[in-house]
Design an enzyme around this catalytic site. Sequence first.
Site, PDB file in Angstrom:
ATOM      1  N   HIS A  85       0.831  -1.193   0.000  1.00 12.84           N
ATOM      2  CA  HIS A  85       0.000   0.000   0.000  1.00 12.84           C
ATOM      3  C   HIS A  85       0.870   1.250   0.000  1.00 12.84           C
ATOM      4  O   HIS A  85       1.933   1.268   0.618  1.00 12.84           O
ATOM      5  CB  HIS A  85      -0.941  -0.008   1.201  1.00 12.84           C
ATOM      6  CG  HIS A  85      -2.143  -0.875   0.966  1.00 12.84           C
ATOM      7  ND1 HIS A  85      -2.844  -1.454   1.994  1.00 12.84           N
ATOM      8  CD2 HIS A  85      -2.747  -1.261  -0.179  1.00 12.84           C
ATOM      9  CE1 HIS A  85      -3.844  -2.157   1.481  1.00 12.84           C
ATOM     10  NE2 HIS A  85      -3.808  -2.056   0.164  1.00 12.84           N
ATOM     11  N   ASP A  87       0.841   4.035   1.413  1.00 13.20           N
ATOM     12  CA  ASP A  87       1.268   4.682   2.653  1.00 13.20           C
ATOM     13  C   ASP A  87       2.316   3.841   3.391  1.00 13.20           C
ATOM     14  O   ASP A  87       2.735   4.194   4.476  1.00 13.20           O
ATOM     15  CB  ASP A  87       0.056   4.983   3.563  1.00 13.20           C
ATOM     16  CG  ASP A  87      -0.729   3.743   3.910  1.00 13.20           C
ATOM     17  OD1 ASP A  87      -0.685   2.785   3.137  1.00 13.20           O
ATOM     18  OD2 ASP A  87      -1.393   3.735   4.960  1.00 13.20           O
ATOM     19  N   HIS A  88       2.717   2.731   2.783  1.00 14.30           N
ATOM     20  CA  HIS A  88       3.764   1.929   3.404  1.00 14.30           C
ATOM     21  C   HIS A  88       4.984   1.753   2.522  1.00 14.30           C
ATOM     22  O   HIS A  88       6.042   1.387   3.004  1.00 14.30           O
ATOM     23  CB  HIS A  88       3.210   0.547   3.794  1.00 14.30           C
ATOM     24  CG  HIS A  88       2.200   0.628   4.887  1.00 14.30           C
ATOM     25  ND1 HIS A  88       2.515   0.374   6.200  1.00 14.30           N
ATOM     26  CD2 HIS A  88       0.892   0.971   4.874  1.00 14.30           C
ATOM     27  CE1 HIS A  88       1.428   0.548   6.943  1.00 14.30           C
ATOM     28  NE2 HIS A  88       0.436   0.911   6.161  1.00 14.30           N
ATOM     29  N   ASP A 191       0.264  -3.104   8.809  1.00 15.95           N
ATOM     30  CA  ASP A 191      -1.188  -3.254   8.866  1.00 15.95           C
ATOM     31  C   ASP A 191      -1.459  -4.741   8.949  1.00 15.95           C
ATOM     32  O   ASP A 191      -0.900  -5.515   8.184  1.00 15.95           O
ATOM     33  CB  ASP A 191      -1.833  -2.682   7.603  1.00 15.95           C
ATOM     34  CG  ASP A 191      -1.685  -1.170   7.551  1.00 15.95           C
ATOM     35  OD1 ASP A 191      -1.184  -0.602   8.541  1.00 15.95           O
ATOM     36  OD2 ASP A 191      -2.055  -0.576   6.527  1.00 15.95           O
ATOM     37  N   HIS A 411      -7.879  -4.138   8.685  1.00 12.76           N
ATOM     38  CA  HIS A 411      -7.042  -3.744   9.803  1.00 12.76           C
ATOM     39  C   HIS A 411      -7.623  -4.408  11.035  1.00 12.76           C
ATOM     40  O   HIS A 411      -8.811  -4.696  11.099  1.00 12.76           O
ATOM     41  CB  HIS A 411      -7.085  -2.227  10.004  1.00 12.76           C
ATOM     42  CG  HIS A 411      -6.404  -1.470   8.917  1.00 12.76           C
ATOM     43  ND1 HIS A 411      -5.066  -1.215   8.904  1.00 12.76           N
ATOM     44  CD2 HIS A 411      -6.901  -0.904   7.791  1.00 12.76           C
ATOM     45  CE1 HIS A 411      -4.757  -0.536   7.824  1.00 12.76           C
ATOM     46  NE2 HIS A 411      -5.857  -0.335   7.123  1.00 12.76           N
TER      47      HIS A 411
END
Lengths: 728, 922
Positions: A85, A87-88, A191, A411
Amino acid sequence: MAAKRKLAEEVAVEGGELDTSNHAHVIPLGAGSEVGRSCIILKYQDKTVMFDCGIHPAYKGMDSLPLLDDIDIATVDVALITHFHLDHCAAVPYLLRKTRFKGRIFMTHPTKAIYYSLLRNLAKGAKHSSEEALFNEEDLDASMEQIEVVDFYQTIEVAGMQITPYRAGHVIGAAMFLVEVAGLRCLYTGDYSRLPDRHLPGADTPPVTPHIVIVESTYGTSRHLPRQQREQLLLDTIRTTLNRGGRVLMPIVALGRAQELLLLLDEYWEAHKSELSGIPIYQASSMMSKALGVYQTYVESLNEDIKKVFHERNPFKFRHVQTLKNPAHFIADYSGPCVIMATPSGLQSGASRDFFEAWCEDARNTCIICDFAVQGTLAKEILGGPSSITTREGRRVPLRIAVHNISFSAHADFDQTSGFLDTVKPPHVVLVHGEYGEMRKLAKALKDGAKAAGLAREVYTPVLQQTVAIEHQPDRSVRLQGRLGEKPLRSSDVVRGVLVRQAGGFGQQLLHPDDLPRYTKLLKGRITQRQAISVDVPFSVIRLALEVMFEGVEGAGTLPVTSVQGAGGKGGEVLAVTVGETVEVRYVAADDTSGTVAHVVLEWEGGRHGDMVADAVIAVVLQAVGEPVEATNAESAMIRARAAGDEAAEAAAELQLIAALLRSQYGTAVVDESGGSISLTVDGVSALVDYRAGKVVCEDVGLQARIAKSLERLAVAIRPVGVDRLQE
Amino acid sequence: METSVRFTPLSGVDAESPLCYLLEIDSFTILLDCGWDENFDPAALEPIKRVLPRINAVLLSHPDLAHLGALPYLVGKCGLQAPICSTKPVRRMGEMFMFESYLAKQAISDFETFDLDDVDAAFRLNASWTELRFSQRHQLVPPPPDSKAAAATGSSSGQPAAAAAAAVAGGGITITAHPAGRYPGGAVWRISLGCGEELVYAVDYNHRKERLLNRTHFDELLAANQPALLVTDAVNALTEKSDRHRRDEEFLDAITATVEAEGSVLIPTDAAGRVLELALLLDEHFSKARVAAAPVILSATIKTVLEFARTQLEYLGNELVQAFSLKRAVPFSFRKLSVITRLEELGAFPGPKVVLATMPSLEGGPARELLVQWAALPRNTIIFTERAQAGTLAAALQTHDPSAGSGPLRLRLRMGRRMPLEGEELAEWQAAKVAAAQELAEHGGSAKDSLPLLSPSCHLTPASRLAAAARLASAGSAAAAAAGGGNAGGHTTALSQLTSPAVGRGGSGSTDQPLRASTGSISRLVRDSTTGAIVQTLTASTPGGAGAGAGAQKHHSSGGGWDAGLLMDGFEPPEDAAFPMFPDEDEPLYCEWDEYGAVLGKDEFRVPTLTDGVGAAAGRFGAGGGDTMDVDVGDSAGGGSGGGGGSGGAAGPGGDEADVADEVDEAPTKLVLSEIDLEVHAAIRYFDFEGRSDGKSAVEYLARVAPRRLAVVHGSAAARAAMAAALRRDLTYYGTQVFTPELGEALEARLAASQVAALGPTLAESLGVRQAGQYGVAWLEGRVTAGQVAGTAASGAPTPVLEPVLADDEDLPGAMAAAATARLSSGGGAGAGSVLLAQAGAVLTLTRLKAALLAAGFESHFPSRGVLAVMVGDGPSAATLIVTLGSGTPADDRVVHVSLDGPASEAYYKVREVIYEQFGVC
């Protein structure tokens, strides 16, 4: 407990004050009390680990990066990316190409494969936009060369750290990383989801107890509905919308949840073909077909269930889902009911935003937020129920579309997180990847839970850049092998040997020097040292001095001084002795024909022991030779004074000694006892030695330097060479 | 306590015999590989059988016959139950190797030493098999809980604890597989003992990267520690290093030349290992080159092998992985290479052919058939890619030297062929079959539980087994799914029920998880107890799977069809399906387990008798296998003329892409032997594609690992001797003992105990650690204090702590104190301080020292070779220090010797410090 409470307070301290030798530092450069741009630093001993390196979906360009300037990036030994993802992982090309990052970087196989597809899309998109891109395709390709892959459960060793990825659920290839540094075990969950879903297994529970768990807190204390209910709710919502002739928009992340939801919808459509066959499901992302191969190839990452379905057919070849090539045309042309999945999930831009702006004024339509809505995105904004929104063109339009929030994001919720921590039982929990409020609520709940269960648990909620320092004594154990390990250790035994530390690592062995080649790749070698000291006294004097020093004192200090056979001079005179079987002292007589002056040569085998004895011998030899009588007298006075503890007398005697020695070198030297200085006259040039201050005052710079040098050397001679310094 | 390690070769000392060794660690016995050769002579396994009851674990390194060939026999016929550890590809490819060998053997002889049931039992259904990933640590024997305590206290109170620790073999055993190259999943086993020692089993590794696989890197992994024992092979000890690119070119040139001369090329290969490398090479070449021939792979199992290989990218080479990541290039999706499973299909390819065909020994398999067809023609070429085992046909061809003037090689070959039974023979066979079925029905049903009844599943066709294997291999392609689903619906269902528990256990799935957690909406079909019709139910009430096949047939024949909207959620039969099909239904969500896997209900396997009326036909077919057989609906409903074998649906409409297995029907056959004379005129070439390290590289490799003991096995006497001699020479300084154990000769080593202590913080900080090569070294003197050390993980038991030694007489004048300390150190057991020099092989040069001195501010120059003169001081105090580097005496020429000469001065000490730093002296 008191110590721990103190630690908790130290959290507030801005980092850097505690060293990392017995404190582990956890520093969020991103995802500290926020969701997005995950980037957590772990420092312990001299090692630095970076967990994830993503961008913040709500910001653009450089603002979306983690605060990489906060630490020295060059010190990062390894970066571990949990999943694909953005954001990672989306800051990885930037990290590798535009910073001083020199470490290694790891991902799982599926993560790497999808990372490439996703970021390539991003890079292509950025090419057409006006802002400065964080990276281009070339950077991305280069990063692919550098990224190493690791499989679940493999334990790899990097810079002495042991790293093991475990399954994290969430998306295909998502990993939790367990890092062990000098006995400190730290688990970063990334996550994760402990709930198995249609295509993925739930997160593993690591078989060991970590000391620190860095865990996401996205959902804080909220609880997910049971899956059946969520699915029912979603399907009902969709049915209702379609029945009233509306359209359903599901903004979603291209890979991960999208697959799960499409599996669900496809199954549902298949089951209700008769009613629904006329209503299309669209997905407006080209990523999905690209990802299909990854799901097939890395089938090992999926759950047993879907692996079985694969035997029958490819479950990711959806029967009722069509791909939208051109959303813009579609918006203009299509009017009937439909279901559309479009990226991005936050409605910041792109296809999902286009659809949203086109449909948001029609009350028949529905927008279902299935992913976690990040602070600062439009998705989050509409969940607040505003009556109007601002389009990207700046128009204010009324918001009539029905907005639902049915979370399918994989999550962990509160039950999963607390269940996980209760099972793993880490004494320290660091919360990241959660909004400020949620995170604190979760921290409190976790603390209360631990108290109720009688578990020792500290929970930390750092904000960005804030260092969490957790005390941990490093594992300093050493394995005694070979002949040192033969017998069990008894209290007050003294062990001696060579400590061998593994390359960059923390494994330590203690070995007898002779065992070195058997247990390590080290060979034992030798350093022979020979030092010459010119003397002007007969060797017998030196020998006497040596005997007095090394054999004169009974007890531990005794070293035998023996003659070396066959080294006798004329008349049976002994011209060489060995001190303590270690240092050989040989006298070489003056030889006018070759211009040799009389001197002694010390020869010994270098090493801790030999050097020590040699230093002692040199001290004795220097004392015994070349000294004028006055120097000898002065020295004995000095030693006497030192023994008596009379500092003044000692200083005076030392001054006299220095003067005597200088006199032997430079001629006249007058001592001014009260001033602590010595006046010299060399070749008509006068010089003043201020011994206490260690200064030489002289007009002739060359002479001054020479005298200063002499002084230095005399100091060495008078005070035997600093043993400690040389041994280091 | 010391650990005793015994290594005994049970087989595999010379180059010809398969590999099998026994490793005993205290009381724990590990079997390292269990190879067999193609003769499958049980007598060869006598040594293993003798130790069989003692075996606690089996470690497999490679998937070929020579490394695991005996496994089916040992498991199926000798009752080997010990846990087996391997990587996933070794298990799967190993199964394919066994499968191919069995089929080849069975096709030409009445082979009964073991059968496919044994293969299944040994591989797919083996619940005691642990699949490990590379680098995954697996605890074979957990360490004693109080090992630290035992090692620690040592005083009289510690003795019982120490005894307890010793009771655990080796103080705990952890195994790790590392890539060996050569075969997918091929492993070098690293066996770590709790006492800090390591044993390594490294055979048939490849230090060079290939198309298919990465090179092995166990030398890097073992760079720091000396293993106590390393077992290596010497197959290639006398083989010269070869240029890979030249070999490839010559190989391809030979093929091209033959093809251009209108000849065909036969390349005998193995079933599931090296064939992949060759396939990649050929496909790559033929995609680029313009050659008027198409390369073909011919092997009964190859499709399954490829399906599996495609899903195991994690184990393959970097290039394949990278190509997939960047371009989604699915490995083994060949551009030119065709894959066929039966010799007959070869006819479809016009013109000259290039065929990779199985059984490198030429003793059986399609390669033998092709040899007979092609060898007589001089325009054809036979290319061997691996050395043949002595006594095989391949060896006869390889050793024949045409230049010797003896003319062309003449061979008299015995060919076996299976002919279908016809007429009376068939009737007899069927009668026997029925009788057996009745027998079973009468006794079997009530007699025992599931497993004994499963054994007769020898009636499973190889087809269904392969299909099941493919499923396990998680084949993803629609083609395979269609083949399996369309053709073998019935038995697939049953089989996957049988196998799924094994998967669940072997894989990471935990046993109490629902097998299918998420596809809850897939409905289930159950036979209604009163009407016998099939009804749909959404709750898990009946284990309906087994009945589904038979039931489906009825459902269909009653003309019911199926309501797409109602039942078929999650499953779509192919449009051209000739008969009703139902989804592969899952078992009840939770299954019970016993040591054989999932507990199966007896009723599922009750065999209906002939008198069962309507279901008679189906019952007959299902007889042996308990309803597991696929039934051709149309025919069987009529009268069962299809025979009891359950035709594999040879004409199954969905089976256009079917695996061979689906087409090899299990109709009764008899063996017909014939003898033919073959005169070999075809050219015979040999190119080494074995993928093993050559002798020189292997020696270099092992010299880098520098084990304390080395056992050289598996090579001709000369090869073993040569390798042993080379390593003895290279490892003298490490004091390595090199052994060449003979068959049955035990090599025993007693590994000294080791102790664990912790460094006190004060001591730890006072250490002046210096870099020596890859290590940090420091001289340590410490006094043992009864420790209560905080934070050392596992046990919490006290570890002795080392604290600094305090000199009692600190107030002595400097020289005295120095002497006193020196005295102290020389008195200690560890001897005096020492000089260390960096790792052997690391470059110790004066040039480097010169640079370091310069950095420290000293000018130096070389007045002569091996001598460095350092200029220190200036003016009248100027002096020269001489540094020489070289061996002291010839006797210890591996011990590096540095000497430093010079007048006493401050610079002397500074220079010395630089030297110490450079050479890691402590």
